[in-house]
Design a protein around this motif. Structure first.
Motif, PDB file in Angstrom:
ATOM      1  N   UNK A 141       0.603  -1.520  -0.046  1.00  0.00           N
ATOM      2  CA  UNK A 141       0.232   0.103   0.085  1.00  0.00           C
ATOM      3  C   UNK A 141       0.700   1.538   0.151  1.00  0.00           C
ATOM      4  N   UNK A 142       1.781   0.990  -0.723  1.00  0.00           N
ATOM      5  CA  UNK A 142       2.477   2.816  -1.291  1.00  0.00           C
ATOM      6  C   UNK A 142       3.522   2.593   0.193  1.00  0.00           C
ATOM      7  N   UNK A 143       3.509   1.533   0.721  1.00  0.00           N
ATOM      8  CA  UNK A 143       3.943   2.286   1.998  1.00  0.00           C
ATOM      9  C   UNK A 143       5.246   0.732   2.317  1.00  0.00           C
ATOM     10  N   UNK A 144       6.946   1.063   2.089  1.00  0.00           N
ATOM     11  CA  UNK A 144       7.945   0.896   1.995  1.00  0.00           C
ATOM     12  C   UNK A 144       8.559   0.048   3.641  1.00  0.00           C
ATOM     13  N   UNK A 145       9.484   0.790   4.335  1.00  0.00           N
ATOM     14  CA  UNK A 145       9.440   1.298   5.873  1.00  0.00           C
ATOM     15  C   UNK A 145       8.099   2.127   6.561  1.00  0.00           C
ATOM     16  N   UNK A 146       8.241   1.279   7.709  1.00  0.00           N
ATOM     17  CA  UNK A 146       7.186   1.702   8.480  1.00  0.00           C
ATOM     18  C   UNK A 146       7.578   2.199   9.568  1.00  0.00           C
ATOM     19  N   UNK A 147       7.099   3.975   9.052  1.00  0.00           N
ATOM     20  CA  UNK A 147       8.050   4.565   9.990  1.00  0.00           C
ATOM     21  C   UNK A 147       7.526   4.535  11.316  1.00  0.00           C
ATOM     22  N   UNK A 148       6.042   4.868  11.602  1.00  0.00           N
ATOM     23  CA  UNK A 148       5.378   4.846  12.683  1.00  0.00           C
ATOM     24  C   UNK A 148       5.909   3.929  14.312  1.00  0.00           C
ATOM     25  N   UNK A 149       5.966   2.173  13.605  1.00  0.00           N
ATOM     26  CA  UNK A 149       6.669   1.116  14.175  1.00  0.00           C
ATOM     27  C   UNK A 149       7.633   1.631  13.854  1.00  0.00           C
ATOM     28  N   UNK A 150       8.430   1.684  13.262  1.00  0.00           N
ATOM     29  CA  UNK A 150       9.771   1.784  14.378  1.00  0.00           C
ATOM     30  C   UNK A 150       9.846   3.054  15.119  1.00  0.00           C
ATOM     31  N   UNK A 151       9.166   3.960  15.115  1.00  0.00           N
ATOM     32  CA  UNK A 151       8.558   4.982  15.850  1.00  0.00           C
ATOM     33  C   UNK A 151       8.558   4.679  17.582  1.00  0.00           C
TER      34      UNK A 151
END
Length: 383
Positions: A141-151
């Protein structure tokens, strides 16, 4: 009182699939220009982002997936391998330098986190982030790395924070939910269009978490064509109840604006009123329950010209305690972008509702939503 911080640099615009792809980070620049030209954002408010490290990405992403992203961005990954990792699909096509350009967005979100956690601000926004469909080992869905989850995992491990994740995108925040589905240290909250009609098809009331995380996933699937009043009633009632139950240390909100009635990819019918209210309510909740600590990221929003800049600007205004602005947009902003716009360019802060279609099933939709709200509140109270 420390002022909120705004994370931005033109380098964040390099996350780009193609010239015709609906995910277009020019909306971040347009929002920044709108705020600057309105004298609401100054150079002293802006912090340049850093890149995320591989170790930081590895807090939630698998090593073989990160290796695959690097190889795909170099053109050296086989089509079969790309398909197995969700890469080079119609939604999420591969592009040159994909790893480097994707980790920049994660780094921008982590820059916001560190600013708040180190006490340089109570609130921070990084509109380039919000890529909530990324999984630990697969793009989606347009998302490669999940910045929210990493944060969130970064805050949990480095700063020992209980994080409340709030997702108001029209699409279910599936990637973040599944990554923390068995955790009782993170609560994921998503209000979204029902998956009966919309990608990714998940986010039902019954998705509540598993094992230690049972009760720590909250989903509010609303009916297609839901309007402002019903959306805001559900949002305000359930969010405060969930915060009271969970007792977070910090709020982290994903602010997709694709629930807007002009968005081409969803079926919800909310107006600028909802996007003025959402961040002001989250700001109020942060001040009331988390000592003011709130980090906001972007997300969905595919009407680049008519919707996203005006709606996202409300997040920064809300963080600064500024009421919704009214009347004409700055003349400099209109002059810069109106001529480039292939459709009617909005010139007012609030929506001109001349193209708003009356919803024929309004009472039926509202009744369905009220029924869902009653069941959701029972789940929250049981938590």
């Amino acid at each position: 009182m420390t002022k909120p911080i705004y994370i931005y640099d033109d380098s964040l615009l390099k996350y780009r699939f193609s010239s015709t792809h609906p995910f277009n980070q020019m909306r971040v620049k347009m929002t920044t220009d709108l705020l600057t030209m309105s004298s609401q954002l100054n150079e002293t408010d802006i912090i340049k982002p850093r890149d995320a490290t591989d170790a930081e990405l590895g807090l939630v992403h698998k090593q073989d997936y990160m290796d695959a992203v690097k190889q795909a961005g170099e053109g050296s990954l086989s089509p079969e391998k790309m398909e197995s990792y969700g890469l080079n699909t119609d939604d999420t096509p591969s592009f040159e330098g994909m790893h480097e350009k994707s980790r920049m967005l994660v780094g921008a979100t982590l820059t916001a986190v560190d600013a708040v956690m180190e006490g340089r601000a109570k609130k921070a926004v990084s509109l380039a982030g919000g890529l909530h469909h990324g999984f630990s080992g697969r793009a989606s869905g347009f998302c490669i790395y999940n910045d929210s989850a990493v944060a969130i995992e970064y805050m949990r491990q480095k700063y020992n924070q209980r994080v409340m994740y709030i997702d108001t995108d029209a699409h279910h925040g599936d990637g973040v939910q599944w990554i923390f589905y068995d955790s009782n240290e993170v609560m994921t909250y998503s209000i979204h269009e029902t998956g009966r009609y919309l990608f990714p098809g998940t986010g039902s009331l019954t998705e509540r978490g598993t094992e230690e995380g049972f009760g720590f996933a909250v989903n509010l699937p609303i009916d297609a064509f839901t309007e402002d009043e019903s959306f805001l009633e559900i949002f305000k009632e359930t969010l405060e109840a969930a915060i009271i139950k969970f007792k977070p240390d910090i709020l982290f909100s994903q602010n997709g604006v694709d629930a807007h009635y002009r968005d081409p990819m969803t079926h919800l019918s909310v107006t600028s009123n909802t996007f003025e209210e959402i961040p002001r309510f989250v700001n109020e909740m942060a001040d009331k329950y988390t000592d003011g600590k709130w980090i906001a990221v972007g997300g969905g929003g595919y009407n680049l010209w008519q919707v996203v800049p005006r709606m996202w600007a409300q997040i920064w205004l809300a963080m600064n305690g500024v009421p919704p602005l009214r009347g004409r947009l700055p003349e400099a902003f209109i002059a810069k972008y109106e001529g480039k716009c292939p459709i009617d360019f909005p010139v007012l802060w609030e929506d001109d509702l001349s193209d708003y279609d009356d919803i024929p099933r309004r009472e039926d939709i509202n009744e369905k939503n009220r029924s869902m709200l009653s069941r959701a509140m029972l789940h929250i109270e049981e938590q």
